[in-house]
Design a protein around this motif. Structure first.
Motif, PDB file in Angstrom:
ATOM      1  N   SER A 234       0.829  -1.209   0.000  1.00  0.00           N
ATOM      2  CA  SER A 234       0.000   0.000   0.000  1.00  0.00           C
ATOM      3  C   SER A 234       0.867   1.265   0.000  1.00  0.00           C
ATOM      4  O   SER A 234       0.513   2.257  -0.649  1.00  0.00           O
ATOM      5  CB  SER A 234      -0.928   0.007   1.213  1.00  0.00           C
ATOM      6  OG  SER A 234      -0.186  -0.035   2.421  1.00  0.00           O
ATOM      7  N   GLU A 238       0.942   4.113  -2.817  1.00  0.00           N
ATOM      8  CA  GLU A 238       0.726   5.497  -2.381  1.00  0.00           C
ATOM      9  C   GLU A 238       1.799   6.424  -2.950  1.00  0.00           C
ATOM     10  O   GLU A 238       1.505   7.505  -3.464  1.00  0.00           O
ATOM     11  CB  GLU A 238       0.747   5.556  -0.849  1.00  0.00           C
ATOM     12  CG  GLU A 238       0.508   6.936  -0.267  1.00  0.00           C
ATOM     13  CD  GLU A 238       0.588   6.936   1.244  1.00  0.00           C
ATOM     14  OE1 GLU A 238       0.012   7.845   1.858  1.00  0.00           O
ATOM     15  OE2 GLU A 238       1.227   6.032   1.815  1.00  0.00           O
ATOM     16  N   SER A 242       1.145   9.280  -5.767  1.00  0.00           N
ATOM     17  CA  SER A 242       1.499  10.648  -5.380  1.00  0.00           C
ATOM     18  C   SER A 242       2.470  11.258  -6.384  1.00  0.00           C
ATOM     19  O   SER A 242       2.339  12.418  -6.793  1.00  0.00           O
ATOM     20  CB  SER A 242       2.116  10.647  -3.983  1.00  0.00           C
ATOM     21  OG  SER A 242       2.540  11.939  -3.608  1.00  0.00           O
TER      22      SER A 242
END
Length: 313
Positions: A234, A238, A242
């Motif tokens: 995860s 992420e 981003s």
């Protein structure tokens, strides 16, 4: 020896090719496509002395330096793969532009494959071959002695390949050695698929993927974000999302994203941020205020990690 070679006229519009540092590197790339050693796989052993002699660099006192620098430049541009131990050249995307034309062509090429030395470049080549048509039915079940890249630490993921292969033994003491593939966890393929979904370029057969995400080493690099940097799946997703939002595109490949993953891991493992106590002026603060400050500090640390992951060059 091949009588002709396919080189697309679009090469002169290729940023990889025109962006090479000098004419030596460009000449060497054309030579690797057309030299007497090239075969129908675009992967072959080429001793430096032969190449230097053909190019006329052997009469130059710095000929060896010119050749080495050219190989490094082509590797860094991902135009070739190179195994130094075996002097093995693999022209990247060779089979994409010179695919197997028929079963006879494929059969002859696979005989060449059997004779190539065992190294990580051979593993990459096999991955390319698996995408070809006209393969014999038993090809995917055929066992090849290949190894995968092993790196000493996370900073060793190179732009220029520097493979360190292990021998896959067949018996005795050597038979007890396991390759890097056997030793390492294998979150790579599923993780790459999750990244493809998160970045919005997934499709059932992977044909819509950018080529650097479809490459065989993408799985190896992605798995090392977890095994070596200590990130969770995860967290990896992420950071990738981003970074894509910060640049407005998911085009960054696994090698570029490695720098962002390293920055995020460094921020994640950094010591807790110490906030100096503020003078209270004799006032007593209750637990709710203290808890709010801790939460604010945690939120600030998370934002700094995400900023570092998205903005690192």
């Amino acid at each position: 020896m091949r009588e002709f070679a396919k080189i697309s006229c679009s090469i002169w519009g290729s940023e990889k090719f025109t962006g090479l540092p000098n004419d030596d590197a460009r000449l060497l790339y054309l030579y690797l496509h057309t030299c007497p050693h090239v075969n129908s796989l675009g992967c072959y052993v080429l001793r430096p002395g032969y190449a230097m002699s053909d190019l006329g660099w052997d009469v130059d006192p710095e000929g060896a330096i010119r050749y080495r620098n050219g190989i490094e430049a082509l590797s860094k541009a991902n135009l070739i793969g190179f195994d130094k131990q075996h002097s093995l050249i693999r022209i990247v995307d060779f089979l994409k532009y010179s695919p197997f034309a028929n079963p006879k062509h494929a059969k002859g090429a696979l005989r060449i494959l059997d004779d190539l030395p065992d190294c990580d470049e051979k593993s990459f080549l096999i991955s390319d071959i698996e995408r070809q048509k006209h393969l014999p039915d038993d090809f995917l079940g055929h066992e090849f002695d290949t190894v995968s890249i092993r790196y000493q630490n996370s900073s060793d993921i190179p732009e220029t390949r520097d493979p360190r292969p292990e021998t896959k033994g067949r018996g005795g003491e050597e038979g007890t050695r396991a390759t890097a593939v056997a030793d390492a966890p294998s979150p790579g393929p599923s993780l790459v698929s999750q990244l493809a979904d998160a970045l919005g370029f997934n499709d059932p057969d992977g044909r819509g993927w950018p080529k650097y995400w479809a490459a065989a080493d993408a799985h190896i690099i992605a798995s090392r974000w977890i095994t070596d940097l200590g990130l969770t799946a995860s967290e990896v997703i992420e950071v990738a999302v981003s970074n894509a939002k910060a640049h407005g595109t998911p085009a960054n490949g696994p090698r570029t994203l490695t720098r962002h993953m390293q920055a995020f891991a460094a921020a994640k493992n950094a010591p807790p941020l110490e906030i100096p106590a503020q003078p209270t002026g004799g006032l007593t603060h209750d637990r709710a205020i203290a808890r709010d400050r801790r939460q604010a500090a945690a939120d600030d640390a998370l934002q700094r990690r995400l900023y570092a992951a998205a903005r690192v060059d």
